[in-house]
Design a protein around this motif. Structure first.
Motif, PDB file in Angstrom:
ATOM      1  N   PRO A  32     -17.153  64.551 162.784  1.00 44.53           N
ATOM      2  CA  PRO A  32     -18.096  65.137 163.732  1.00 44.53           C
ATOM      3  C   PRO A  32     -19.563  64.904 163.378  1.00 44.53           C
ATOM      4  O   PRO A  32     -20.423  65.006 164.238  1.00 44.53           O
ATOM      5  N   SER A  33     -19.871  64.559 162.124  1.00 46.82           N
ATOM      6  CA  SER A  33     -21.262  64.356 161.751  1.00 46.82           C
ATOM      7  C   SER A  33     -21.712  62.908 161.940  1.00 46.82           C
ATOM      8  O   SER A  33     -22.890  62.603 161.793  1.00 46.82           O
ATOM      9  N   ALA A  34     -20.799  62.009 162.261  1.00 50.33           N
ATOM     10  CA  ALA A  34     -21.156  60.600 162.454  1.00 50.33           C
ATOM     11  C   ALA A  34     -21.863  60.431 163.794  1.00 50.33           C
ATOM     12  O   ALA A  34     -21.580  61.149 164.750  1.00 50.33           O
ATOM     13  N   PRO A  35     -22.814  59.494 163.883  1.00 52.63           N
ATOM     14  CA  PRO A  35     -23.476  59.250 165.168  1.00 52.63           C
ATOM     15  C   PRO A  35     -22.471  58.761 166.198  1.00 52.63           C
ATOM     16  O   PRO A  35     -21.539  58.035 165.879  1.00 52.63           O
ATOM     17  N   LYS A  36     -22.667  59.179 167.445  1.00 50.92           N
ATOM     18  CA  LYS A  36     -21.726  58.846 168.508  1.00 50.92           C
ATOM     19  C   LYS A  36     -22.377  57.942 169.539  1.00 50.92           C
ATOM     20  O   LYS A  36     -23.578  58.004 169.770  1.00 50.92           O
ATOM     21  N   THR A  37     -21.534  57.143 170.165  1.00 51.79           N
ATOM     22  CA  THR A  37     -22.000  56.323 171.271  1.00 51.79           C
ATOM     23  C   THR A  37     -22.015  57.172 172.534  1.00 51.79           C
ATOM     24  O   THR A  37     -21.464  58.270 172.572  1.00 51.79           O
ATOM     25  N   ARG A  38     -22.619  56.647 173.567  1.00 52.18           N
ATOM     26  CA  ARG A  38     -22.678  57.358 174.839  1.00 52.18           C
ATOM     27  C   ARG A  38     -21.279  57.577 175.399  1.00 52.18           C
ATOM     28  O   ARG A  38     -20.969  58.640 175.937  1.00 52.18           O
ATOM     29  N   ALA A  39     -20.407  56.581 175.246  1.00 53.66           N
ATOM     30  CA  ALA A  39     -19.035  56.703 175.735  1.00 53.66           C
ATOM     31  C   ALA A  39     -18.273  57.787 174.984  1.00 53.66           C
ATOM     32  O   ALA A  39     -17.484  58.526 175.577  1.00 53.66           O
ATOM     33  N   GLU A  40     -18.521  57.916 173.677  1.00 52.89           N
ATOM     34  CA  GLU A  40     -17.852  58.955 172.895  1.00 52.89           C
ATOM     35  C   GLU A  40     -18.319  60.351 173.301  1.00 52.89           C
ATOM     36  O   GLU A  40     -17.522  61.286 173.370  1.00 52.89           O
ATOM     37  N   VAL A  41     -19.608  60.487 173.593  1.00 58.59           N
ATOM     38  CA  VAL A  41     -20.134  61.776 174.035  1.00 58.59           C
ATOM     39  C   VAL A  41     -19.532  62.149 175.389  1.00 58.59           C
ATOM     40  O   VAL A  41     -19.123  63.297 175.603  1.00 58.59           O
ATOM     41  N   LYS A  42     -19.429  61.174 176.286  1.00 56.89           N
ATOM     42  CA  LYS A  42     -18.821  61.440 177.587  1.00 56.89           C
ATOM     43  C   LYS A  42     -17.349  61.807 177.441  1.00 56.89           C
ATOM     44  O   LYS A  42     -16.845  62.695 178.134  1.00 56.89           O
ATOM     45  N   ALA A  43     -16.648  61.141 176.527  1.00 54.46           N
ATOM     46  CA  ALA A  43     -15.233  61.449 176.298  1.00 54.46           C
ATOM     47  C   ALA A  43     -15.089  62.849 175.704  1.00 54.46           C
ATOM     48  O   ALA A  43     -14.163  63.587 176.067  1.00 54.46           O
TER      49      ALA A  43
END
Length: 84
Positions: A32-43
């Protein structure tokens, strides 16, 4: 090469590649602390909404977010256990 030998070669190649793909996805863990892509945030938002979270429900905000978080975490743990 005739068609049957091409199909056999493709099937053999497929059976050799499938375990490698599953091993690679199983090695990836949720951080959960790793940076996320936009697609991961949407998912993630879609998973929370499927768990019953409503971002517009500000009256029940802490309770509904915590409940959705528990549901999403349980679903992720269950899917990770089924992959192994």
């Amino acid at each position: 090469m005739n068609i049957l030998s091409r199909i056999a070669a493709g099937a053999l190649l497929g059976t050799l590649l499938v375990p490698a793909v599953f091993a690679q996805t199983a090695a990836q863990t949720y951080d959960p602390s790793a940076p996320k892509t936009r697609a991961e945030v949407k998912a993630d938002l879609a998973a929370w909404r499927a768990a019953g979270y409503d971002p517009l429900d500000w009256i029940n905000y802490p309770a509904n977010a915590q409940q959705a978080s528990k549901i999403v975490a349980a679903r992720r743990a269950q899917s990770a256990a089924s992959v192994q």
